[in-house]
Scaffold this motif. Structure first.
Motif, mmCIF file in Angstrom:
data_model
loop_
_atom_site.group_PDB
_atom_site.id
_atom_site.type_symbol
_atom_site.label_atom_id
_atom_site.label_comp_id
_atom_site.label_asym_id
_atom_site.label_seq_id
_atom_site.Cartn_x
_atom_site.Cartn_y
_atom_site.Cartn_z
ATOM 1 N N MET A 1 -6.460 37.080 -2.443
ATOM 2 C CA MET A 1 -5.400 37.216 -1.452
ATOM 3 C C MET A 1 -5.624 38.486 -0.633
ATOM 4 O O MET A 1 -5.945 39.546 -1.176
ATOM 5 N N LEU A 2 -5.455 38.400 0.699
ATOM 6 C CA LEU A 2 -5.686 39.546 1.565
ATOM 7 C C LEU A 2 -4.634 40.620 1.353
ATOM 8 O O LEU A 2 -3.459 40.328 1.134
ATOM 9 N N ARG A 3 -5.075 41.852 1.414
ATOM 10 C CA ARG A 3 -4.131 42.970 1.343
ATOM 11 C C ARG A 3 -3.349 43.048 2.649
ATOM 12 O O ARG A 3 -3.875 42.735 3.716
ATOM 13 N N GLY A 4 -2.126 43.522 2.557
ATOM 14 C CA GLY A 4 -1.285 43.619 3.734
ATOM 15 C C GLY A 4 -0.133 42.633 3.667
ATOM 16 O O GLY A 4 0.238 42.157 2.593
ATOM 17 N N VAL A 5 0.438 42.305 4.828
ATOM 18 C CA VAL A 5 1.618 41.447 4.903
ATOM 19 C C VAL A 5 1.231 40.078 5.451
ATOM 20 O O VAL A 5 0.624 39.964 6.512
ATOM 21 N N THR A 93 -1.770 40.700 8.147
ATOM 22 C CA THR A 93 -3.109 40.153 7.910
ATOM 23 C C THR A 93 -3.196 38.646 8.138
ATOM 24 O O THR A 93 -4.246 38.142 8.516
ATOM 25 N N SER A 94 -2.105 37.927 7.902
ATOM 26 C CA SER A 94 -2.136 36.470 8.035
ATOM 27 C C SER A 94 -0.776 35.956 8.508
ATOM 28 O O SER A 94 0.266 36.534 8.178
ATOM 29 N N VAL A 128 1.860 39.650 16.890
ATOM 30 C CA VAL A 128 0.603 39.622 16.132
ATOM 31 C C VAL A 128 -0.594 39.880 17.048
ATOM 32 O O VAL A 128 -1.523 40.610 16.698
ATOM 33 N N ASN A 129 -0.570 39.305 18.232
ATOM 34 C CA ASN A 129 -1.677 39.495 19.179
ATOM 35 C C ASN A 129 -1.746 40.918 19.715
ATOM 36 O O ASN A 129 -2.775 41.338 20.249
ATOM 37 N N SER A 130 -0.643 41.674 19.580
ATOM 38 C CA SER A 130 -0.618 43.040 20.102
ATOM 39 C C SER A 130 -1.284 44.044 19.170
ATOM 40 O O SER A 130 -1.630 45.155 19.604
ATOM 41 N N GLN A 131 -1.443 43.687 17.889
ATOM 42 C CA GLN A 131 -2.046 44.655 16.968
ATOM 43 C C GLN A 131 -3.572 44.630 17.095
ATOM 44 O O GLN A 131 -4.181 43.628 17.457
ATOM 45 N N ARG A 133 -5.809 44.889 14.711
ATOM 46 C CA ARG A 133 -6.424 44.069 13.674
ATOM 47 C C ARG A 133 -6.218 42.593 13.983
ATOM 48 O O ARG A 133 -5.117 42.161 14.318
ATOM 49 N N ASN A 134 -7.263 41.808 13.881
ATOM 50 C CA ASN A 134 -7.179 40.388 14.172
ATOM 51 C C ASN A 134 -6.638 39.644 12.946
ATOM 52 O O ASN A 134 -7.321 39.521 11.936
ATOM 53 N N ALA A 135 -5.408 39.156 13.038
ATOM 54 C CA ALA A 135 -4.788 38.453 11.912
ATOM 55 C C ALA A 135 -5.201 36.986 11.903
ATOM 56 O O ALA A 135 -5.385 36.368 12.953
ATOM 57 N N ASN A 136 -5.362 36.433 10.699
ATOM 58 C CA ASN A 136 -5.631 35.001 10.553
ATOM 59 C C ASN A 136 -4.353 34.219 10.847
ATOM 60 O O ASN A 136 -3.266 34.616 10.423
ATOM 61 N N VAL A 137 -4.486 33.104 11.554
ATOM 62 C CA VAL A 137 -3.328 32.277 11.892
ATOM 63 C C VAL A 137 -3.620 30.839 11.475
ATOM 64 O O VAL A 137 -4.658 30.276 11.845
ATOM 65 N N ALA A 138 -2.716 30.248 10.681
ATOM 66 C CA ALA A 138 -2.862 28.857 10.242
ATOM 67 C C ALA A 138 -1.610 28.085 10.632
ATOM 68 O O ALA A 138 -0.488 28.515 10.318
#
Length: 390
Positions: A1-5, A93-94, A128-131, A133-138
């Protein structure tokens, strides 16, 4: 599991709270929280917990899952400012969006089904797009058509890198269309048949009308329970039910869907809820293995309704043939009432869309013959039987 929120947008408060309980019961003890629009002491403590997360060389030491209601993720929602602060520190992160078909039915086809979904998803993706870090989106849905994908891509301002289609064969669910002069009387007879042995089964009765759910169908089901001396409750679920009422109904109706779950109904002093007359508000998140029959009073207005409603039964994927049924009860009058409702809409474009959907459903209901398997436009198939058509 990815670290973060990890943020999961869920359509129903009962579904989000249920997932939190399951996360905590896992052997690993996943830290998870449910976020809704209610602002109280718990919300303040959660905000403090999230904003206390620190990065260590670009990595965060914790993994947290947030199951968020659409209302909480809106631009004016209680959680929006916390969301922006998490993004400013690259902690998201996701992102997972469940029941994504609800987004499309908001503003793009004019049906105004769940307007809060549109606002929530647009705001969430903007943050999410403003940060950096590129977050995964499902994006997830059991009924995600191509035009829905186009809508989601437009709202998210992202192109999909992977599109995965799961197995689309329907489970072993029987499908029946019943035409009667009085559909409500036929539904009452069906309820008598289903509850004659008082086996504790669960039944949903769908309708297009909030009034029908709350009056005609509720009274009808209560009469059946009373005449069979069954000590069970009947409560209607519609889009007008408040958040707490929806949560209460979902807990009572679905509280014992897992074999390893404690007796939630007894713990929370919930009623034995056997029958729920409902509108499309019950299309998402209703999950109980005791739910064997979904009945429908009147014609489904959209193909999505057909697939979502029949998908409420056989949740264990283990039903024998004929044990689980999706039954539609029609008369000439109830079909004409749907057409009249469509033509009362002031917008020509909305009328055109709604008529296209209705004729697609009519084609599905009229064409099947016994034991013939027909593929749906939305990528599923089922075995259909016809009753009462001569």
């Amino acid at each position: 599991m990815l670290r973060g929120v990890t943020i999961v947008m869920v359509p129903l408060i009962g579904l989000g709270s249920d997932q939190v309980n399951k996360s905590f019961r896992l052997k690993e003890g996943v830290e998870a929280y449910h976020v809704d629009e209610n602002r109280g002491e718990d919300f303040i403590l959660l905000a403090q917990r999230l904003l206390s997360m620190k990065t260590d060389g670009g990595r965060t030491p914790n993994s947290i899952i947030l199951y968020c209601s659409p209302q909480s993720l809106s631009p004016t929602g209680t959680f929006s400012h916390v969301l922006k602060k998490l993004a400013s520190r690259n902690l998201i992160t996701s992102v997972f969006v469940d029941e994504a078909h609800s987004i499309h039915r908001d503003g793009f086809n004019g049906s105004n089904f769940r307007p809060e979904f549109d606002a929530a998803f647009t705001n969430l993706m903007s943050v999410v797009n403003s940060q950096q870090r590129n977050a995964n989106v499902a994006i997830m849905s059991a009924t995600l058509r191509q035009d829905y994908q186009d809508t989601i891509q437009k709202l998210s301002k992202r192109k999909p890198t992977v599109i995965s289609w799961g197995k689309m064969d329907r489970r072993n669910i029987s499908f029946a269309v019943n035409v009667f002069g009085q559909p409500s009387s036929a539904i009452k007879r069906e309820l008598f048949r289903l509850y004659r042995d008082n086996n504790g089964r669960k039944v949903l009765i769908y309708t297009n009308s909030k009034t029908n759910a709350e009056t005609t169908l509720t009274s009808l089901a209560e009469d059946v329970m009373s005449e069979l001396n069954i000590d069970g409750e009947v409560i209607a679920l519609t889009g007008d039910c408040g958040i707490m009422m929806k949560s209460y109904i979902m807990a009572a109706f679905c509280g014992q869907c897992d074999d390893d779950q404690d007796d939630v109904n007894e713990f929370m002093d919930l009623p034995d809820l056997f029958v729920v007359p409902c509108t499309s508000a019950a299309n998402c998140g209703v999950n109980n293995r005791a739910l064997t029959h979904a009945l429908r009073y009147s014609m489904p207005p959209h193909m999505i309704d057909v697939v979502q409603e029949m998908g409420r039964v056989d949740r264990g994927h283990d039903a024998a043939g004929g044990e689980h049924m999706y039954s539609i009860f029609l008369s000439f009058n109830v079909v004409m009432n749907l057409f009249l409702r469509i033509f009362q809409n002031a917008s020509r474009s909305v009328r055109a869309f709604e008529l296209d959907e209705v004729f697609l459903v009519l084609k599905l209901l009229v064409l099947p013959t016994t034991n013939r398997v027909l593929p749906c436009r939305i990528g599923t198939s089922f075995r259909a039987t016809m009753r009462g058509l001569r």
